[in-house]
Scaffold this motif. Structure first.
Motif, PDB file in Angstrom:
ATOM      1  N   VAL A   9       2.031   4.542  -1.675  1.00 35.47           N
ATOM      2  CA  VAL A   9       0.964   5.070  -0.817  1.00 35.47           C
ATOM      3  C   VAL A   9       1.288   6.528  -0.473  1.00 35.47           C
ATOM      4  O   VAL A   9       2.352   6.820   0.063  1.00 35.47           O
ATOM      5  CB  VAL A   9       0.819   4.234   0.480  1.00 35.47           C
ATOM      6  N   ALA A  52      -4.512   4.421   0.849  1.00 36.97           N
ATOM      7  CA  ALA A  52      -4.734   3.137   1.514  1.00 36.97           C
ATOM      8  C   ALA A  52      -5.829   3.324   2.563  1.00 36.97           C
ATOM      9  O   ALA A  52      -5.850   4.335   3.268  1.00 36.97           O
ATOM     10  CB  ALA A  52      -3.448   2.639   2.171  1.00 36.97           C
ATOM     11  N   VAL A 106      -3.013   7.586   3.988  1.00 39.87           N
ATOM     12  CA  VAL A 106      -3.678   6.478   4.677  1.00 39.87           C
ATOM     13  C   VAL A 106      -4.875   7.062   5.418  1.00 39.87           C
ATOM     14  O   VAL A 106      -4.736   8.054   6.144  1.00 39.87           O
ATOM     15  CB  VAL A 106      -2.746   5.776   5.686  1.00 39.87           C
ATOM     16  N   ARG A 153      -2.655   8.269  -4.246  1.00 40.23           N
ATOM     17  CA  ARG A 153      -2.796   6.840  -3.931  1.00 40.23           C
ATOM     18  C   ARG A 153      -3.125   6.711  -2.449  1.00 40.23           C
ATOM     19  O   ARG A 153      -2.335   7.111  -1.597  1.00 40.23           O
ATOM     20  CB  ARG A 153      -1.510   6.122  -4.291  1.00 40.23           C
ATOM     21  N   TRP A 206       2.835   1.249   5.424  1.00 38.86           N
ATOM     22  CA  TRP A 206       2.315   2.053   4.318  1.00 38.86           C
ATOM     23  C   TRP A 206       3.082   3.356   4.169  1.00 38.86           C
ATOM     24  O   TRP A 206       3.255   3.840   3.054  1.00 38.86           O
ATOM     25  CB  TRP A 206       0.820   2.274   4.485  1.00 38.86           C
ATOM     26  N   ALA A 259      -4.780   2.340  -3.157  1.00 38.53           N
ATOM     27  CA  ALA A 259      -3.454   1.733  -3.130  1.00 38.53           C
ATOM     28  C   ALA A 259      -3.451   0.414  -2.368  1.00 38.53           C
ATOM     29  O   ALA A 259      -2.688  -0.497  -2.697  1.00 38.53           O
ATOM     30  CB  ALA A 259      -2.444   2.708  -2.511  1.00 38.53           C
ATOM     31  N   ALA A 260      -4.287   0.325  -1.341  1.00 36.52           N
ATOM     32  CA  ALA A 260      -4.345  -0.880  -0.503  1.00 36.52           C
ATOM     33  C   ALA A 260      -5.564  -0.769   0.401  1.00 36.52           C
ATOM     34  O   ALA A 260      -6.065   0.325   0.658  1.00 36.52           O
ATOM     35  CB  ALA A 260      -3.079  -1.017   0.339  1.00 36.52           C
ATOM     36  N   ARG A 261      -5.993  -1.931   0.889  1.00 33.53           N
ATOM     37  CA  ARG A 261      -7.096  -1.961   1.860  1.00 33.53           C
ATOM     38  C   ARG A 261      -6.859  -3.137   2.784  1.00 33.53           C
ATOM     39  O   ARG A 261      -6.507  -4.228   2.333  1.00 33.53           O
ATOM     40  CB  ARG A 261      -8.437  -2.114   1.147  1.00 33.53           C
ATOM     41  N   LYS A 262      -7.063  -2.878   4.075  1.00 38.03           N
ATOM     42  CA  LYS A 262      -6.827  -3.929   5.048  1.00 38.03           C
ATOM     43  C   LYS A 262      -7.743  -3.718   6.255  1.00 38.03           C
ATOM     44  O   LYS A 262      -8.114  -2.596   6.575  1.00 38.03           O
ATOM     45  CB  LYS A 262      -5.367  -3.885   5.486  1.00 38.03           C
TER      46      LYS A 262
END
Length: 180
Positions: free
Chosen positions: A72, A16, A75, A14, A66, A47-50
């Motif tokens: 996560v 990010a 990263v 996972r 994270w 898992a995530a995006r920013k």
């Protein structure tokens, strides 16, 4: 030489993706999109995006958030690794690292040298570990993200990669916290 052992099962991780930029928005974040596309094509999970501005405290806070998130495993940040006054991603990463993976920056420089020659010295790509989570900082160009993913991360984040990889040692990253 390195290889993929096809007799082993692929284990998705996972990931990010963090874009560090004062000007980018999701719709024009080409570097972040390169990473999102490639990790998805490889079979991993976004898992995530920013996107956050070039502010050391904000970058470190997002990395820590994270790291604390059990959803996560990895990263990957892009942007802010250069030499200008606003480039503080590397410092923010190092504020969070428990252990730095020094060879990541070295190998990234070697890969970059093959593509852009001595201009590779201007990159400060870095990698490390904190709280059992891998953290990597890549430069903010789509080409650098392609190189970092295609030549290093796609292999090290594939459990089948031999002779060794980051995924197989993930369960041991926090073994120092276990009772003896």
């Amino acid at each position: 030489m390195s290889r993929i052992d096809e007799n082993m099962d692929f284990i998705p991780v996972r990931i990010a993706v963090l874009t560090v930029s004062d000007t980018r928005k999701l719709e024009d974040d080409r570097s972040g999109q390169v990473l999102v596309d490639r990790l998805g094509e490889a079979g991993h999970v976004l898992a995530a995006r920013k996107i956050i501005p070039d502010e050391r405290a904000e970058i470190a806070a997002q990395l820590r958030a994270w790291v604390a998130d059990p959803e996560v495993d990895v990263v990957i940040s892009t942007g802010g690794t250069g030499l200008t006054g606003r480039d503080v991603t590397v410092e923010a990463h190092r504020d969070v690292y428990e252990k730095e993976i020094e060879a990541f920056g070295t190998v990234f420089t070697w890969v970059s040298m093959q593509k852009i020659g001595t201009s590779a010295v201007q990159s400060r790509a870095t990698g490390g570990v904190a709280g059992g989570t891998y953290l990597f900082a890549l430069p903010g160009s789509p080409g650098a993200c392609k190189d970092g993913w295609d030549e290093i991360l796609s292999k090290q984040l594939d459990y089948r990669h031999r002779p060794c990889n980051f995924v197989e040692i993930m369960p041991r990253l926090e073994e120092h916290l276990r009772r003896k």
